[in-house]
Each structure stands twice: as structure tokens, then as C-alpha cells.
Design an enzyme around this catalytic site. Structure first.
Site, PDB file in Angstrom:
ATOM      1  CG  ASN A  21      -1.655   1.351   1.490  1.00  0.00           C
ATOM      2  OD1 ASN A  21      -1.724   2.019   0.667  1.00  0.00           O
ATOM      3  ND2 ASN A  21      -2.278   1.336   2.655  1.00  0.00           N
ATOM      4  CE  LYS A  72       0.324   3.326   4.808  1.00  0.00           C
ATOM      5  NZ  LYS A  72       0.235   3.552   6.267  1.00  0.00           N
ATOM      6  CG  HIS A  79      -5.617   1.687   5.460  1.00  0.00           C
ATOM      7  ND1 HIS A  79      -5.330   2.728   6.261  1.00  0.00           N
ATOM      8  CD2 HIS A  79      -4.652   0.895   4.898  1.00  0.00           C
ATOM      9  CE1 HIS A  79      -3.840   2.321   6.659  1.00  0.00           C
ATOM     10  NE2 HIS A  79      -3.624   1.509   5.936  1.00  0.00           N
ATOM     11  CD  GLU A 124      -2.698   5.378   6.759  1.00  0.00           C
ATOM     12  OE1 GLU A 124      -2.743   5.444   5.781  1.00  0.00           O
ATOM     13  OE2 GLU A 124      -1.779   4.701   7.487  1.00  0.00           O
ATOM     14  CD  GLU A 136      -3.196  -2.603   7.278  1.00  0.00           C
ATOM     15  OE1 GLU A 136      -2.183  -2.965   6.970  1.00  0.00           O
ATOM     16  OE2 GLU A 136      -3.653  -1.797   7.136  1.00  0.00           O
ATOM     17  N   GLY A 143       2.924   1.865  10.607  1.00  0.00           N
ATOM     18  CA  GLY A 143       4.031   2.979  10.533  1.00  0.00           C
ATOM     19  C   GLY A 143       4.738   3.306  11.703  1.00  0.00           C
ATOM     20  CB  SER A 182       5.462  -2.277  11.889  1.00  0.00           C
ATOM     21  OG  SER A 182       5.307  -0.927  12.009  1.00  0.00           O
ATOM     22  N   GLY A 198       2.834  -1.350   4.190  1.00  0.00           N
ATOM     23  CA  GLY A 198       2.960   0.290   4.019  1.00  0.00           C
ATOM     24  C   GLY A 198       4.267   0.465   3.647  1.00  0.00           C
ATOM     25  N   GLY A 199       5.148   1.367   4.528  1.00  0.00           N
ATOM     26  CA  GLY A 199       6.320   1.717   4.197  1.00  0.00           C
ATOM     27  C   GLY A 199       7.318   0.799   3.453  1.00  0.00           C
TER      28      GLY A 199
END
Ligand code: PEP
Length: 253
Positions: free
Chosen positions: A12, A14, A99, A101, A169, A175, A214, A235-236
Site C-alpha cells: 500500500n 498510500k 483502511h 487511515e 492491521e 508505521g 510494520s 505500507g512503508g
């Protein structure tokens, strides 16, 4: 012995990525083509601005492309939104809905998430529905009741193992570099599996349950090795080919 579904590792991006990021996507595609993901399937969900270019770039490879959200309606007066049908029209395979967010930034309710997931499935996409508890909810011992309620309220009508993926999640792990222990993930995933069977019977038994929060190359093998973890939402660490392909190593060999 139960036959588990093919795992999925979905990235993802983002609100990250410009056209200049496409070489990174090309490197991910090349890794997928070279067999980096072993028996797992790989997908990247870039921002809406890059979806079309990403689909073109992934054409002919086994890298799937996904959207990060869709509207519940097919078309209409919804400025700034993108429908599931529009994503399908571009050649997209997956779409993330619910999600945390989006649940936070856009106050999305589980009922809205469910409507989006149903729209995605109707359009011919595979919906990745996210659930997860906040740090305060975990501290209060509410994790299972929170994710159970999100599952019940977000579960799309008529979902099958081929059209629905659930991503667990924990919000506090996204993150932050923090992750639940493998034992905690096992507890939640066993609970989600039982809930999926209750909601979708035999199809629920086959729905893929991803862990997200993470995930990185150094913890992927442990987290992906937990029973009933059928892959990851990343994600990251999906922003660079080096890290994303490093996570893939959990499925090699
Ligand atoms: C995510 O937001 O879906 C996610 C899992 O992020 P990260 O891997 O950066 O924690």
C-alpha cells in the site's frame, strides 16, 4: 491437512509516489517475474494518479495492481472520488477498503466499508477489507470485540474466497515499527478465521487473512509463519523494491 490459499503480499503506497517512482515499481515487477515471491502472489496499490501507468508497467507480469479505495456508487456527483468500475476499467485486480487511515481521516463507518466492498466485488475486483484495533482498545482488552464487530459490519454480502481478503492491521502497529507478538497475531487470526467461517461458511474458511502493521524484511518470516496468516499488507516497506522483495523472501523456498 488443510490446504491453505495462495498467500498474498500487497503493498500500500498510500499518498506516496510520483512518476519518478515508477522505476521502483519496475524493479518490484522484475523481482516478481524472477520468482522472488515463491508461492505467494504480489500486488502493489499505488496512489490513484499512478494506477493507469502501474497497470501498463505490470502488463504481462504476475504483479497485480490495486486501488487504495473506491466509492460505493458506480458513477455520479461525487467530486474527487473513484468508483470500483473505473478501477476495473483500468485493469486493476484489487482494491483496499476500510483502511484505518480512511476510517479516521474520512470518518468511514463499517457500513460504508461494506458498501464499498460490495461495489468492488460487483465490479469484478477483489476487495481487501481492513480491520484493526487502536492502542487504547488493545490496552482495554477490547481487541477481539472490536475486530469482530468490524468483521460483522464490513463483511460484503455474497463474498467468496476468490473475491474477499481481510487484512488485520492493529492501528498502533501501522508505521510505528511496533508489532504484536506472533502469539497475539495467532490469537486474532484464529478468531478472525472462526468469524469468517461463521459469516461465509466454506468460503470464509478460504478467505485470505493478511497481517499488516510494520512488516519488514527482518520480521516477515516470523509473522508470515503464524497459523492462519495468509500474507501481508505492507505500507512503508513496499515503497522500495529492496524492502518489498526482502519481505517476499518469507515465501521463497
Ligand atoms: C498500512 O498502512 O497498511 C501498513 C501496514 O503500513 P506499515 O507497513 O507502514 O506499518
Amino acid at each position: 491437512m488443510t490446504i491453505r490459499p495462495r498467500p498474498l503480499v500487497a503493498g500500500n503506497w498510500k499518498m506516496n509516489g510520483l512518476k519518478a517512482s515508477l522505476p521502483e515499481l519496475a524493479a518490484i515487477r522484475d523481482g516478481v517475474m524472477a520468482g522472488a515471491f515463491g508461492r505467494a502472489e504480489a500486488a502493489i496499490c499505488p496512489p490513484a494518479t499512478l494506477v493507469s501507468l502501474a497497470v501498463e508497467l505490470a502488463q504481462g507480469s504476475e504483479l497485480a495492481i490495486g486501488g487504495q479505495d473506491c466509492h460505493a456508487k458506480v458513477s455520479g456527483a461525487h467530486t474527487g472520488d473513484v468508483s470500483a468500475q473505473m478501477l476495473k476499467d483500468l485493469g486493476v485486480t484489487y482494491v483496499i477498503v476500510g483502511h484505518s487511515e480512511r476510517r479516521t481521516d474520512h470518518s468511514e463507518s463499517s457500513a460504508q466499508v461494506r458498501a464499498k466492498a460490495e461495489a468492488a466485488i460487483t465490479a469484478g475486483l477483489i476487495a481487501i477489507v481492513c480491520v484493526g484495533e487502536s492502542e487504547a482498545q488493545r490496552r482495554a482488552g477490547e481487541t477481539l470485540s472490536v475486530v469482530g464487530q468490524q468483521m460483522d459490519e464490513s463483511w460484503p454480502a455474497g463474498a467468496t474466497a476468490a473475491t474477499l481478503v481481510i487484512a488485520y492491521e492493529p492501528i498502533w502497529a501501522i508505521g510505528t515499527g511496533l508489532t504484536p507478538t506472533a502469539q497475539d497475531v495467532a490469537e486474532v487470526h484464529a478468531f478472525l478465521r472462526a468469524r469468517a467461517v461463521k459469516l461465509g461458511a466454506v468460503e470464509g474458511a478460504g478467505v485470505r487473512l493478511l497481517y499488516g502493521g510494520s512488516v519488514k524484511p527482518s520480521n516477515a518470516a516470523e509473522l508470515m509463519g503464524v497459523p492462519d496468516v495468509d500474507g501481508a499488507l505492507v505500507g512503508g516497506a513496499s515503497l522500495t523494491a529492496k524492502d518489498f522483495l526482502g519481505i517476499a523472501a518469507a515465501y521463497k523456498g
